[in-house]
Design a protein around this motif. Structure first.
Motif: not given
Length: 430
Positions: A63-76
């Protein structure tokens, strides 16, 4: 600024003392030979070097910062906390005895309007919140008017992956920033550093490498599974049964024709034609049986729990919450239990790095997030203004200021609660 740990010898040493010492240590480590190095071929899944580069610890996806932010819950969650932080005003105060008053020095503009020529203040706060919530640290470089001046010229947000923290002495830390101009070494007094949970004296605990890795990996896996099902036209896994014996050539030909004709979302409406009395048997389980939807809901709740965000605030509203009704209670609870722990650390870090005195300080104004509806505010103002027999603690102009209204003449008098009613036992008339 001149630091107390700089002795006469260090002052006379040309260049950066911290950077020179760091380079000397690195060169000494290199001189020890390849025993301390890891070849590229040795950076494989499961090794410490692979975990350091990718954030991948143990089983699961890296998991990178970019892939984590691609998860809707993390982004929200990150957007919610970062947006709330960016919407607050960081006020500057001066103490006068037991009271305090607002004042607006040039620093106020940096904290609330423009941190740096390339960073507006709201964008800088959102970036800092994302760094703190995902990488475990918020870093800002303090650009002073001169090396010997306490006045701040700019505040420049820095990504945690571009910062290396080392111990310059038992009492002090030094920060090495990787910039396009090269490595810059700064003393701790010239760096805003707000660590997250798990602080070990140098860095906070990276959420990506630890607590967020498994929930984000599960969410990504669920998304990939759902995407694969849609890409395959939502067709289950099938077995073709034939009463006749087929040779390998016939099996390969039938398999190829089936895949070409019926696989993929574009062929979902094509009719199925089976020769020689063949039959079709489904062997896969449905998405409900696989609990795909339940797993995705659980990952959303788990991610929200990590960030301290109530699930309903990021759109997960299928369960009844224990919160009070109304936006006011939601805002108060969010500020009290989630934002407050970040706000206090930021305030104290700015106070000790920019002022170094109790006379001046900064404090976030969270009233905008705790603001109730019109009726609730009016009821509170009515109690604050006071009435007959109840002294007030707010003036009319103070209330008007909170509602962004201009002051009025005579509005600075505090209601004492006194009345002109007759005494309970007046003397008898003569």
């Amino acid at each position: 600024m001149t630091q107390p740990w700089y002795n006469e010898q260090r002052v006379r040493t040309p260049g950066s003392v911290i950077l020179t010492s760091w380079r000397a240590e690195r060169e000494a480590a290199r001189a020890q030979g390849p025993a301390n190095s890891v070849p590229v071929s040795g950076i494989t899944p499961g090794t410490e070097a692979y975990a350091w580069l990718t954030g991948h610890v143990g089983a699961g996806r890296a998991i990178s910062e970019r892939s984590a932010m691609s998860v809707s819950a993390v982004y929200a969650c990150v957007s919610l906390i970062g947006g709330a932080l960016a919407s607050l005003t960081l006020e500057t105060y001066q103490t006068e005895g037991d009271s305090r008053k607002k004042y607006r020095p040039p620093l106020w503009w940096l904290l609330n309007e423009q941190m740096h020529p390339t960073w507006s203040a709201p964008v800088g706060w959102e970036f800092g919140a994302q760094s703190l919530l995902l990488e475990g640290d918020l870093f800002m470089r303090i650009h002073r008017v001169s090396p010997y001046s306490p006045d701040v010229k700019w505040l420049e947000p820095m990504h945690p992956l571009c910062v290396d923290v080392i111990r310059a002495s038992p009492e002090r830390r030094a920060y090495l920033f990787s910039t396009p101009e090269g490595v810059i070494a700064l003393d701790q007094d010239d760096v805003i550093h707000v660590p997250g949970p798990g602080f070990n004296g140098l860095r906070g605990l990276s959420q990506i490498r630890h607590v967020l890795r498994q929930p984000a990996s599960i969410a990504l896996a669920g998304g990939e599974q759902a995407e694969t099902m849609i890409d395959q036209g939502l067709r289950p896994d099938l077995v073709l049964k034939s009463g006749d014996k087929l040779n390998s050539e016939q099996i390969d030909k039938l398999r190829g024709q089936w895949a070409e004709r019926y696989s993929g979302a574009k062929n979902t409406t094509a009719p199925v034609v089976l020769p020689n009395g063949m039959d079709v048997k489904e062997i896969s389980i449905s998405p409900q049986d696989a609990q795909l939807l339940d797993n995705r809901k659980f990952s959303i709740e788990d991610i929200a729990r990590i960030f301290g965000v109530p699930p309903f605030m990021i759109g997960q509203t299928d369960k009844t919450t224990s919160w009070g009704s109304g936006v006011e209670q939601m805002g108060i609870g969010f500020v009290k239990y989630t934002l407050q722990r970040h706000l206090v650390k930021i305030e104290q870090e700015f106070n000790r790095k920019l002022f170094k005195t109790a006379r001046n300080f900064v404090e976030f104004n969270a009233a905008t997030l705790e603001r109730g509806d019109f009726k609730t505010r009016n009821d509170g103002y009515r109690v604050g203004l006071g009435r007959a027999g109840e002294p007030g603690w707010l003036t009319v102009n103070e209330v008007r200021r909170m509602e962004n209204l201009p002051p009025v003449d005579g509005g600075d008098t505090l209601n004492t609660g006194a009345t002109n009613a007759p005494e309970p036992n007046p003397p008898a008339a003569e």
